[in-house]
Design a protein around this motif. Structure first.
Motif, mmCIF file in Angstrom:
data_model
loop_
_atom_site.group_PDB
_atom_site.id
_atom_site.type_symbol
_atom_site.label_atom_id
_atom_site.label_comp_id
_atom_site.label_asym_id
_atom_site.label_seq_id
_atom_site.Cartn_x
_atom_site.Cartn_y
_atom_site.Cartn_z
ATOM 1 N N TRP B 20 0.967 2.833 48.400
ATOM 2 C CA TRP B 20 0.172 3.341 46.987
ATOM 3 C C TRP B 20 -0.192 2.618 45.575
ATOM 4 C CZ3 TRP B 20 -2.118 8.151 46.382
ATOM 5 C CH2 TRP B 20 -3.058 8.485 44.855
ATOM 6 N N LEU B 21 1.041 2.251 45.483
ATOM 7 C CA LEU B 21 1.077 0.733 44.535
ATOM 8 C C LEU B 21 0.881 -0.279 44.600
ATOM 9 C CD1 LEU B 21 4.959 1.340 42.697
ATOM 10 C CD2 LEU B 21 2.648 1.545 41.454
ATOM 11 N N LEU B 22 0.666 -1.285 46.078
ATOM 12 C CA LEU B 22 0.124 -1.963 46.674
ATOM 13 C C LEU B 22 -1.445 -2.204 46.783
ATOM 14 C CD1 LEU B 22 1.900 -3.384 49.539
ATOM 15 C CD2 LEU B 22 1.847 -4.264 47.432
ATOM 16 N N VAL B 25 -2.058 -0.461 42.411
ATOM 17 C CA VAL B 25 -2.265 -1.020 41.259
ATOM 18 C C VAL B 25 -2.019 -2.785 41.723
ATOM 19 C CG1 VAL B 25 -0.433 -2.380 39.885
ATOM 20 C CG2 VAL B 25 -0.712 0.093 40.426
#
Lengths: 373, 285, 256
Positions: B20-22, B25
């Motif tokens: 999700w973060l990669l 974001v």
């Protein structure tokens, strides 16, 4: 008569390259109260957590009777734990906390109720069943934690410094209480503590641990009166270490030792001695006699500290060569010479036969205190 | 504890979170950095060749003026929030515990209320024939209506109104930790009120001040709807410029470069905040 | 003076904070068309609001978006918090740092970066893009809320459960989740409100297929005065108030 219940053999564990347990062997007997005693970082907690199944040894085995538990997860081990800060489930009532383990066993409701009520009665908390843990005092929480663990009728009860959060008086009460419970239930207790007084007063046997190695295993009396090495002697109780030199070995199982220029005759120790060899003469403060300065026996020194302790009078005496001696004497109100003033010259002696001899050890380099794993 | 049965669960959680973060974001931020050094393209937003034109454009006097004006308004907003918030947080920390809970609650109620609607409510008050002007006129304080709406002042009022709780809350938390003993010790050692304030209270509350500045200054440059509602076309924020470049003017490289400006400002403030916390021996977050 | 000065000051600031809200609520019942004068009590703007089909649709859309964004971010956020709390793994600090940066970055920076991503991968702007964006900015807040609860969590509790015969799954169900439940609820409510209130990010990543309330309000209030907004604002205020009281009640109850 003494039957091994839990057998630990060759247990080894490293954390981040540091050896916490080093090929440790220990047999725990059925029905005994055994205490793991040692300073923080000695491996006692790791050892206990390994028995409970929260840590896995790098090497070695744990067996209960003929059943190998080494790789059994905690939920399948017939051992239960009383945790240091009790670890009561905050969202459950006292009743539900105690019932938790039985519910996991899927016992019938009726049986759960009866057994929980029995367990709560045993720790005198039957009127508190509906309270939440935070509504109880520390001592009461402690009792719930014990009830919760013993209600499952474990083969072994593991207690991880269970009294450390209680104040002194309550701790004494709980010590007596725990002893009573252990006798009544007949369950084997494995108790972890760093408090040597607690260990001595409660246990059938004490295991003194340091750096993941057993320093001594024995009854409280053996550990106190006949420490196996300097560490145990220092860790358990206060001790005076007097430097001695073997003068000669006598034929009749005694040796003559030179202590502060006094020639004393001691029983031959169980380590080999030869003439001229240095050794430690260990004397507990209560074995020391403080005599008047004109007494013919003893070593001269002077009083530098006097502490009134209620039933005893503790003194610190500086000998002429600078050695510091601790003495602890029982009051004898009839003895007019009993009380000495600070700075007053005295002589220090002891009764031969109360001493304990240990060989000199190469002084280990002072090591950083590790964290209690 | 780390039994084998947990490993798949652990792996699944880590993959999900990292994924999700990669994806949402890191990648998007890299895209923005990439876009900022590319050439504007009317068709596909951006195209090669690589260029620093966008950054050069930031220095264009026209935009530079907008940015500086935005920075000025943000700084004023922060200053006003600090001036109102510092004594407020102090006073709040002195109130009895029971009332404190209620007062904190009252402070965050507006924060949980739609910010557009609250900005709009300000408009009702500040408009030429709005409540403030009407009220003052009927009291005879002023003869004719003042121009309040669509001014720099209106934008600052709007930003202060929306962001004040973000200044107060971190300040309140440092004042809560400020033990009375320190003050007593300082008085005991002979310091007067003023020197106690300067030498004890200010340094100990500095992390809260910087956290508050961080939480106010940056949004005060980004909340583009405030000038849209209260400020008219002459009082724009960096946020308005970015929005216009992305959604209207379609100059992505320039918009991206402007947003990197904001990110750098954030990095600087975070660094300062860490430093101030370390100074009084707390771990920076 | 020493007692009254701070109190007067507090009262004054609260007054300033609440005046606009009170004005809004009062004017939502104003019969006047011009919006600035008092024209008598009326519910006409509420009526107008409910008869505005596009508005009602936007309300439902927003509600659904907030519900789903709060739920997804609570799920992922709770798992993240658990992973950060329980596991040691490489890059833990980086993960923590990234969450912190997301929380601190100006919304508009997040907004344009997500827009760039969605256009790059060819995602149709609408519900899905809004959901992904909202979950992303809610995530750190949920993680922090749950982490705060976990940091007060006794490490021995899961072990006690295992010790008493619960397997990992049963332990999670009977001990871990009940204990962190208040934080999950608080995190969910926070996410819900953040999503419902968001203008900046939504402006960039929404498309005509899925109109949401803040954007509809935005287009209404940019020019002139729209009395319906007063009514809508009052409704939203009451709604958030209920949610806020609910969350505070949950947190207070759990502290006992």
């Amino acid at each position: 008569m003494k039957q091994t219940l839990l057998s630990l053999s060759n247990l080894t564990k490293q954390f981040d390259g540091k050896k916490v347990l080093d090929s440790l062997d220990l047999d725990i007997f059925d029905g005994e109260f055994i205490t793991l005693l040692g300073p923080s970082g000695c491996g006692k907690t790791t050892l206990l957590r390994m028995m409970a199944g929260f840590e896995h040894p790098d090497d070695g085995t744990i067996a209960l009777g003929d059943q190998d538990l080494t790789h059994t997860p905690p939920e399948h081990r017939p051992l239960n734990t009383v945790f240091q800060n009790y670890a009561l489930f905050p969202h459950m009532s006292v009743f539900d906390n105690v019932a938790y383990g039985l519910k996991m066993e899927k016992r019938p409701k009726q049986e759960i109720r009866e057994r929980v009520e029995d367990a709560l009665a045993m720790v005198q908390l039957e009127d508190f069943a509906r309270r939440k843990p935070h509504q109880l005092s520390g001592g009461q929480q402690q009792r719930v934690a014990i009830a919760r663990a013993v209600v499952k009728r474990p083969k072994v009860l593991l207690l991880d410094e269970p009294l450390s959060a209680l104040d002194y008086k309550l701790r004494r009460t709980m010590q007596v209480e725990l002893k009573r419970l252990q006798r009544e239930l007949g369950i084997t207790f494995v108790f972890v503590t760093h408090d040597q007084e607690e260990a001595l007063s409660m246990s059938d046997r004490v295991v003194v641990l340091k750096d993941g190695l057993i320093q001594q295993l024995g009854t409280p009396r053996e550990v106190y009166e006949r420490p196996a090495n300097l560490f145990t002697a220092r860790f358990v109780g206060e001790t005076n270490f007097f430097p001695g030199r073997v003068d000669k070995a006598n034929g009749d199982d005694t040796i003559t030792v030179d202590v502060f220029g006094l020639k004393r005759t001691f029983r031959k120790p169980d380590f080999p001695v030869s003439g001229g060899q240095s050794l430690h003469v260990l004397l507990r403060p209560e074995d020391i006699r403080v005599l008047a300065p004109d007494d013919e026996d003893g070593v001269a020194g002077k009083i530098v500290e006097r502490n009134y302790k209620g039933s005893t009078l503790d003194s610190v005496i500086h000998l002429e060569d600078g050695t510091e001696v601790l003495a602890s004497e029982f009051f004898d109100e009839d003895d007019p010479t009993f009380d000495y003033r600070l700075g007053e010259p005295v002589k220090v002696s002891w009764v031969d036969g109360w001493e304990w001899l240990l060989p000199t050890e190469p002084e280990a380099l002072p090591e950083e205190e590790g964290t209690d794993a | 504890m780390r039994s084998l049965t947990q490993q798949p669960f652990r792996a699944a959680v880590l993959v999900l979170v990292w994924g999700w973060l990669l994806f949402l974001v890191l990648t998007p931020n890299l895209l923005v950095v990439g876009a900022s050094v590319m050439t504007r393209d009317p068709g596909s937003f951006i195209s090669l060749p690589l260029t620093l034109d966008a950054y050069r454009q930031l220095l264009d006097p026209l935009y530079l003026e907008v940015f500086l004006h935005s920075l000025y308004m943000a700084a004023m907003t922060t200053l006003v929030c600090l001036l109102i918030g510092y004594p407020f947080a102090w006073a709040l920390s002195k109130v009895g515990k029971r009332n404190q809970v209620l007062l904190i609650f009252l402070l965050i109620v507006p924060f949980w209320t739609n910010s557009l609607v609250r900005t709009y409510a300000l408009k009702l008050i500040l408009a030429t024939n709005g409540l403030l002007n009407n009220g003052l006129m009927s009291l005879g304080v002023i003869d004719g209506p003042m121009q309040l709406l669509y001014t720099e002042g209106a934008v600052i009022i709007g930003l202060v109104y929306l962001l004040l709780p973000f200044m107060i809350l971190p300040l309140y938390s440092v004042f809560e930790d400020l033990r009375e003993d320190y003050l007593r010790a300082s008085h005991d050692l002979g310091a007067g009120r003023l020197s106690t304030f300067i030498h004890v209270i200010v340094p100990l509350t500095l992390p809260g001040v910087l956290a508050g500045i961080m939480l106010v200054l940056l949004p005060a440059m980004g909340l583009f709807f405030v000038p849209d509602i209260l400020g008219g076309s002459r009082n724009l924020l960096v946020g308005n410029v970015i929005k216009n470049q992305f959604l209207d003017a379609r100059n992505w490289p320039f918009g991206a470069a402007a947003s990197i400006l904001l990110t750098l400002a954030m990095a600087f403030l975070m660094f300062a905040h860490r430093l101030s916390k370390r100074r009084i021996g707390e771990d920076g977050v | 003076m020493n007692r009254w000065l701070p109190r007067t000051y507090l009262t004054l600031v609260y007054l300033l904070l609440y005046v606009p809200i009170v004005v809004l609520v009062v004017f939502s019942f104003n019969d006047s068309r011009t919006g600035y004068e008092w024209g008598g009590l009326s519910l006409r703007w509420y009526e107008a609001l409910l008869n505005n089909r596009a508005m009602v649709q936007a309300m439902w859309n927003s509600l659904w978006l907030a519900l789903s964004a709060a739920t997804v971010s609570t799920l992922i956020g709770a798992l993240t918090a658990l992973a950060l709390h329980r596991y040691r793994f490489r890059g833990k600090k980086v993960l923590n740092g990234m969450l912190f940066v997301v929380m601190m970055s100006p919304e508009i920076v997040l907004a344009i970066s997500l827009l760039a991503l969605f256009l790059l991968v060819g995602l149709q702007l609408g519900y899905v893009s809004l959901l992904l964006a909202h979950v992303t900015f809610c995530l750190p807040f949920v993680v922090i809320t749950v982490m705060a609860r976990l940091s007060g969590f006794d490490e021995r509790l899961p072990e006690a459960a295992r010790d008493l015969g619960a397997n990992d799954f049963t332990m999670t169900r009977t001990v871990l989740i009940p204990v962190i439940m208040p934080a999950l609820l608080a995190g969910w409510l926070l996410g819900f409100t953040l999503s419902l209130d968001d203008v900046v990010v939504s402006t960039f990543v929404s498309g005509p297929s899925y109109e949401i309330l803040p954007l509809r309000i935005y287009s209404m209030v940019r020019v002139g005065l729209k009395p319906e907004v007063n009514a809508l604002g009052t409704l939203l205020l009451v709604f958030s108030l209920v949610m806020l009281i609910l969350s505070q009640w949950i947190l207070l109850r759990s502290k006992r």
